[in-house]
Design an enzyme around this catalytic site. Structure first.
Site, mmCIF file in Angstrom:
data_model
loop_
_atom_site.group_PDB
_atom_site.id
_atom_site.type_symbol
_atom_site.label_atom_id
_atom_site.label_comp_id
_atom_site.label_asym_id
_atom_site.label_seq_id
_atom_site.Cartn_x
_atom_site.Cartn_y
_atom_site.Cartn_z
ATOM 1 N N THR A 143 0.709 -1.605 -0.217
ATOM 2 C CA THR A 143 0.091 0.068 0.236
ATOM 3 C C THR A 143 1.299 0.926 0.247
ATOM 4 O O THR A 143 1.709 1.157 0.868
ATOM 5 C CB THR A 143 -0.813 0.216 1.158
ATOM 6 O OG1 THR A 143 -1.913 0.893 1.430
ATOM 7 C CG2 THR A 143 0.244 -0.207 2.608
ATOM 8 N N ASP A 144 0.482 2.736 -0.161
ATOM 9 C CA ASP A 144 0.881 3.972 -0.502
ATOM 10 C C ASP A 144 1.008 3.795 1.019
ATOM 11 O O ASP A 144 1.732 4.675 1.726
ATOM 12 C CB ASP A 144 -0.156 4.761 -1.096
ATOM 13 C CG ASP A 144 -0.912 4.705 -0.807
ATOM 14 O OD1 ASP A 144 -2.204 4.492 -0.403
ATOM 15 O OD2 ASP A 144 -1.949 5.544 -1.313
ATOM 16 N N GLU A 145 0.322 3.678 1.922
ATOM 17 C CA GLU A 145 0.436 3.482 3.663
ATOM 18 C C GLU A 145 1.902 4.226 3.978
ATOM 19 O O GLU A 145 1.694 4.384 5.166
ATOM 20 C CB GLU A 145 -1.001 3.954 3.683
ATOM 21 C CG GLU A 145 -2.281 3.464 3.940
ATOM 22 C CD GLU A 145 -3.546 3.319 4.723
ATOM 23 O OE1 GLU A 145 -3.081 3.665 5.933
ATOM 24 O OE2 GLU A 145 -4.990 3.592 4.451
ATOM 25 N N TYR A 148 -2.257 0.065 11.025
ATOM 26 C CA TYR A 148 -2.404 -0.953 10.010
ATOM 27 C C TYR A 148 -1.036 -0.482 8.760
ATOM 28 O O TYR A 148 -0.301 -1.518 8.266
ATOM 29 C CB TYR A 148 -3.866 -0.494 9.020
ATOM 30 C CG TYR A 148 -3.655 -1.264 7.718
ATOM 31 C CD1 TYR A 148 -3.633 -2.892 6.851
ATOM 32 C CD2 TYR A 148 -3.327 0.016 6.582
ATOM 33 C CE1 TYR A 148 -3.667 -2.495 5.978
ATOM 34 C CE2 TYR A 148 -3.756 -0.081 5.118
ATOM 35 C CZ TYR A 148 -2.846 -1.803 4.914
ATOM 36 O OH TYR A 148 -3.562 -2.409 3.433
ATOM 37 N N LYS A 196 2.335 -3.224 7.408
ATOM 38 C CA LYS A 196 2.138 -3.269 6.131
ATOM 39 C C LYS A 196 3.761 -3.237 5.819
ATOM 40 O O LYS A 196 4.548 -3.482 4.984
ATOM 41 C CB LYS A 196 1.801 -2.454 5.255
ATOM 42 C CG LYS A 196 0.424 -3.271 5.109
ATOM 43 C CD LYS A 196 -0.432 -4.488 4.547
ATOM 44 C CE LYS A 196 0.112 -4.675 3.234
ATOM 45 N NZ LYS A 196 -0.609 -6.050 2.616
#
Ligand code: NAD
Ligand code: DAU
Length: 353
Positions: free
Chosen positions: A132-134, A158, A162
């Site tokens: 993810t970009d997060e 989260y 990741k």
């Protein structure tokens, strides 16, 4: 054949349905069927012998080892994860178990099996990790978009889980030579998304005449990508990506949440004349640690692999709204007691701001 994990979830199920629409290569799908996994999403494949479903956990080394030995996949594509930021704030443990320990266990099972393969098979094998970009943290309004060299700065449990999994994937390539690929993608939307995430939640609430709960001032920005474009990016990276590389994937469609919700209300109103759901928009208390802005610079995957999205935000949202309006049986099936309990608990505490 390939082995997919988490293929009963939103992106995994779209990936599998699209996979068989473009080729006949068999696929084994290992999914734990958490609250987010739904075999109904794969109903079109119920009698299709190319798809084999196995209920299981990526952390179950015995199961994964047995599947690898039996099926000798040429690739593993890892979608399996806990994925909802709000749930990670309420209960981070499951995110560490699956996203960190589970990814570690999966990687290690794959490494052990892969290292004993004949040279040619070992060289051709790929482990593609869907991320993810997060992991890059939050941008200010004028910051440049995230590139593959942006330092990691995850802000939610989260995102941190990741980020940890991405680091493990990187280490398994660097240390053991495992031919890994990592994709870091922006926010997806489209058919089959569980209605805890912004867009399907708003569609469900709009149709039910319920409040549309916008966190904070509604000016947080996300970069939206239609799910089938994400699936085509994953197929492209799997086929042509350089082992060890990471690729950012995005839709070049930055939007403030409030504008997303207004777009959605307009599209729902077009299909259901008389329903003016903008009046249902309600500002509620903000998500703790809420990242202000995500934006993806997808120039590397475009330049090196020739991928770019096919859908605009407007066309993708039209297809999405139409899909939810046409699939009320799917929507009803996922709004079970556990779902209603989550919504009641989570939103009751976010009284109108
Ligand atoms: P999802 O929550 O809809 O589905 C996750 C799937 O993984 C479910 O079917 C669930 O049953 C399964 N699963 C969970 N734990 C498991 C375990 N221990 N073993 C086996 N299966 C397990 O998620 P999604 O939105 O489809 O996301 C898929 C992947 O893409 C995730 O890794 C996520 O981090 C990543 N991603 C998502 C988005 C997005 O906007 N949704 C964007 C970028 C990246
Ligand atoms: O950026 C990629 C990520 O996108 C993925 O890695 C995650 O798995 C996925 O869940 C998604 O994370 P977000 O937190 O960005 O998505 P979500 O749909 O939960 O929220 C999108 C934005 O909308 C965010 O700014 C929070 C806001 N929001 C969300 C909900 C559920 C609201 O304003 N109200 C809501 O009720």
């Amino acid at each position: 054949m390939i082995l997919v994990t988490g293929g009963a979830g939103f992106i995994g199920a779209n990936f599998i349905l699209d996979w068989f629409a473009v080729n006949d290569e068999p696929l084994v799908n290992v999914d734990k069927l958490t609250y987010a996994g739904n075999l109904r999403s794969l109903a079109p494949l119920a009698k299709d012998t190319r798809h084999r479903f196995v209920r299981g956990d990526i952390a179950d080394a015995a199961l994964i080892g047995e599947l690898l030995t039996r099926h000798r996949p040429r690739a593993v594509v890892n979608f399996a994860a806990e994925t909802h930021v709000d749930r990670s704030i309420r209960g981070p443990a499951a995110f560490i178990e699956t996203n960190v320990t589970g990814t570690f266990s999966l990687l290690d099972s794959v490494r052990e099996w892969w290292s004993a393969l004949p040279d040619a098979e070992r060289a051709a094998f790929r482990f593609l990790h869907v991320s993810t970009d997060e992991v890059y943290g939050s941008l200010a309004a004028t910051d440049p978009a995230f590139s593959e060299s942006t330092p990691y700065a995850p802000n939610s449990p989260y995102a941190a889980s990741k980020a940890a999994s991405d680091h493990l994937v990187r280490a398994y390539h660097h240390t053991y030579g495992l031919p890994t690929l990592t994709t870091n993608c922006s926010n997806n939307y489209g058919p089959l998304q569980f209605p805890e995430k912004l867009i399907p939640l708003m569609i469900v609430n709009a149709l039910a005449g319920k409040p549309l709960p916008v966190y904070g001032d509604g000016r947080n920005v996300r970069d939206w990508l239609y799910v089938r474009d994400h699936c085509s990016a994953i197929r492209t990276v799997l086929a042509h990506g350089a082992p060890g590389a990471t690729y950012n994937v995005g839709g070049n469609a930055e939007m403030a949440n409030l504008d997303v919700v207004r777009t959605l209300c307009r599209l729902v109103g077009e299909r259901r004349p008389g329903l003016d759901c903008e009046r249902q928009i309600t500002f509620v208390s903000d998500r703790p640690g809420h990242d202000r802005r995500y934006a993806i610079d997808a120039s590397k995957i475009r330049r090196e692999l020739g991928w770019s999205p096919s859908e605009t935000f407007e066309s993708g949202m039209r297809s999405t709204v139409d899909w939810y309006l046409a699939n009320d049986a799917w929507l009803a099936s996922v709004q079970n007691a556990e779902y209603r309990q989550w919504v009641d608990l989570h939103y009751a505490e976010r009284a109108e701001a």
